[in-house]
Design a protein around this motif. Structure first.
Motif, PDB file in Angstrom:
ATOM      1  N   ILE A  40       8.613   3.665   4.454  1.00  9.03           N
ATOM      2  CA  ILE A  40       8.823   5.022   3.553  1.00  9.03           C
ATOM      3  C   ILE A  40       8.798   5.368   4.875  1.00  9.03           C
ATOM      4  O   ILE A  40       8.011   5.089   5.724  1.00  9.03           O
ATOM      5  CB  ILE A  40       7.005   5.141   3.462  1.00  9.03           C
ATOM      6  N   TYR A 204      -6.902  -8.166   1.368  1.00 12.22           N
ATOM      7  CA  TYR A 204      -7.876  -7.052   2.129  1.00 12.22           C
ATOM      8  C   TYR A 204      -9.134  -6.814   1.937  1.00 12.22           C
ATOM      9  O   TYR A 204     -10.257  -6.850   0.222  1.00 12.22           O
ATOM     10  CB  TYR A 204      -6.999  -5.402   0.697  1.00 12.22           C
TER      11      TYR A 204
ATOM     12  N   ASP B  11       2.013  -4.509   2.908  1.00 11.09           N
ATOM     13  CA  ASP B  11       2.519  -4.241   1.637  1.00 11.09           C
ATOM     14  C   ASP B  11       1.763  -3.736   0.130  1.00 11.09           C
ATOM     15  O   ASP B  11       2.553  -2.899  -0.131  1.00 11.09           O
ATOM     16  CB  ASP B  11       2.567  -6.113   0.887  1.00 11.09           C
ATOM     17  N   GLU B  12       0.547  -3.858   0.738  1.00  6.37           N
ATOM     18  CA  GLU B  12      -0.645  -3.383  -0.151  1.00  6.37           C
ATOM     19  C   GLU B  12      -0.649  -1.628  -0.762  1.00  6.37           C
ATOM     20  O   GLU B  12      -0.251  -1.774  -2.163  1.00  6.37           O
ATOM     21  CB  GLU B  12      -2.161  -3.577   0.288  1.00  6.37           C
ATOM     22  N   LEU B  14       2.572  -0.283   0.101  1.00  8.05           N
ATOM     23  CA  LEU B  14       4.314  -0.853  -0.694  1.00  8.05           C
ATOM     24  C   LEU B  14       3.797  -1.223  -1.892  1.00  8.05           C
ATOM     25  O   LEU B  14       5.208  -0.231  -2.796  1.00  8.05           O
ATOM     26  CB  LEU B  14       4.792  -1.012   0.482  1.00  8.05           C
ATOM     27  N   THR B  42       6.094   3.415   7.291  1.00  4.66           N
ATOM     28  CA  THR B  42       4.956   2.648   6.248  1.00  4.66           C
ATOM     29  C   THR B  42       6.018   1.455   5.874  1.00  4.66           C
ATOM     30  O   THR B  42       7.343   1.427   6.058  1.00  4.66           O
ATOM     31  CB  THR B  42       4.206   3.386   4.842  1.00  4.66           C
ATOM     32  N   ILE B  43       5.845   0.493   6.300  1.00  2.00           N
ATOM     33  CA  ILE B  43       5.988  -0.718   6.340  1.00  2.00           C
ATOM     34  C   ILE B  43       5.903  -1.664   6.287  1.00  2.00           C
ATOM     35  O   ILE B  43       4.212  -2.027   6.571  1.00  2.00           O
ATOM     36  CB  ILE B  43       6.915  -1.253   8.077  1.00  2.00           C
ATOM     37  N   SER B  44       5.993  -3.048   5.715  1.00  2.00           N
ATOM     38  CA  SER B  44       5.816  -4.421   5.356  1.00  2.00           C
ATOM     39  C   SER B  44       5.313  -4.821   6.296  1.00  2.00           C
ATOM     40  O   SER B  44       5.388  -5.240   7.628  1.00  2.00           O
ATOM     41  CB  SER B  44       7.101  -4.672   4.265  1.00  2.00           C
ATOM     42  N   ASP B  45       4.178  -5.683   5.813  1.00  2.00           N
ATOM     43  CA  ASP B  45       4.019  -7.089   7.251  1.00  2.00           C
ATOM     44  C   ASP B  45       4.888  -8.058   7.522  1.00  2.00           C
ATOM     45  O   ASP B  45       4.656  -9.246   6.883  1.00  2.00           O
ATOM     46  CB  ASP B  45       2.882  -7.827   6.560  1.00  2.00           C
TER      47      ASP B  45
END
Lengths: 245, 245
Positions: A40, A204, B11-12, B14, B42-45
């Motif tokens: 995003i 989390y 990831d949570e 996305l 906003t990106i992935s782990d």
């Protein structure tokens, strides 16, 4: 699995006037439909910036969803920027204009379709128009870019209206809750993650809730997800619903 | 004016499990302190993805703020990715380890500082450590990158603790509300925007509220913001507070 990206356009978010509520709606729809939202980007209402991001995302992902910047005012620049990104001309879309005129006749006691309102039908050409039932606002698609409005209620309606277009492999998700701390369960989680490389295991922590950590297991391989979840549950004293804790 | 960017890692977000609450907190703090937040990614782990974004943002902006991925579990990869972005080695930070041990002694009845917990002190070197009063968690700074936790309550405390480091020109903001539609006020807003190029005029429609459009005027030139706001108010039948409507 197809990959998607989102482009949230608007100074109001970058200055903290407004909180973005649209990404999470899109993220949930795509997850449900088996499409992976990978990125995003939230950027300013600036033509160059929008065009650069659209070009990059359109080249690197199967789908791009933009939010914002399609209204009638001077700070709405998304259509123009997308035309620029793809070197397309812009033109008034006759069918969209007709729909607007009809709507104005019916609901706005014939308010004139002035220049500002007509701007919302001045689109990159060629484009696809998706009409959502009960809504005057069209969803414009240019190449692989779905152009959505920033207003959350409209965004959600339009996103729901195009759900059926996306149909990837179903992703299964199991959530497990525990009263143990992340520091105490980390070694077990890592061991199980290594044993199930196809299952995405996420951890989390919460600081003010009925549980300490939520563990998420996601994947398209039903048996692997179930087996990994079972192992996590046993290893960390986990529960499938935190109401039970 | 200094330019900032934010990198939300997780990831949570996305997959729509969790809504990002941290960007808006950062955006508000930076706006108040006269720093322009220009971009949020906003990106992935994923180590490669994080490293690529950190490198890009660090080169293009005065400050980068990351959120998430600094816990003890296998899916926390931010420190490692930042070391990779800048070709830095990693090492255990002695002072951070001491602080952790002290905290565990005091509040966790001497729970062992196991390998997973020690991982949170395994940092890119060299780095700056900022300790927030009353908190065990350090804020780690590597070059121009402020590395913040994903947990919203901790994120907010750490962001508030570093406010004083940022001190740009005060940005004045005036909000004006109207019962007119965007389509009817667009021409006036554009005319006033053209007359006051240094004032950023934004227009934000609402669909379910006590007003139809909120107009925002922002800038560092007090007189220009005031004069533009006055012109907007008169042109569009605007009010400075929507409770009056």
């Amino acid at each position: 699995m197809s990959l998607a990206s989102a482009l949230i356009i608007g100074d109001e978010i970058l200055t903290g006037k407004v909180q973005d509520e649209n990404s999470v709606v899109l993220a949930r729809m795509l997850f449900e439909r088996g499409v992976r939202l990978s990125r995003i980007e939230t950027i300013s209402d600036d033509i160059e910036t929008i065009a650069t991001s659209v070009k990059y995302l359109s080249n690197h992902f199967d789908y791009v969803f933009t939010s914002g910047g399609i209204g009638p005012t001077h700070d709405d620049k998304t259509y123009e920027a997308i035309a620029k990104a793809f070197h397309l001309k812009m033109g008034y879309h006759e069918k969209v204009l007709e729909k607007f005129a009809e709507y104005h006749q019916l609901f706005l006691s014939g308010k004139p379709l002035n220049e500002a309102r007509q701007k919302m039908a001045f689109l990159p050409m060629p484009c696809e128009i998706i009409q959502t039932e009960g809504l005057w606002l069209p969803l414009v698609v240019v190449k692989n870019v779905y152009i959505l409005p920033g207003i959350p209620s409209l965004f959600e309606k339009l996103v729901n209206g195009i759900k059926h277009r996306f149909d990837g492999p179903a992703i299964e998700r199991i959530l497990i809750y525990t009263l143990n701390s992340e520091g105490d369960i980390a070694a077990d989680l890592e061991r199980i993650q290594n044993a199930f490389p196809k299952v995405a295991i996420g951890s989390y922590p919460k600081t003010s809730d009925a549980y300490k950590v939520m563990i998420s297991l996601e994947g398209t391989d039903h048996q692997a997800v179930q087996e990994a979840a079972h192992q996590v549950e046993v290893a960390i004293c986990g529960f499938r619903t935190f109401e039970r804790i």
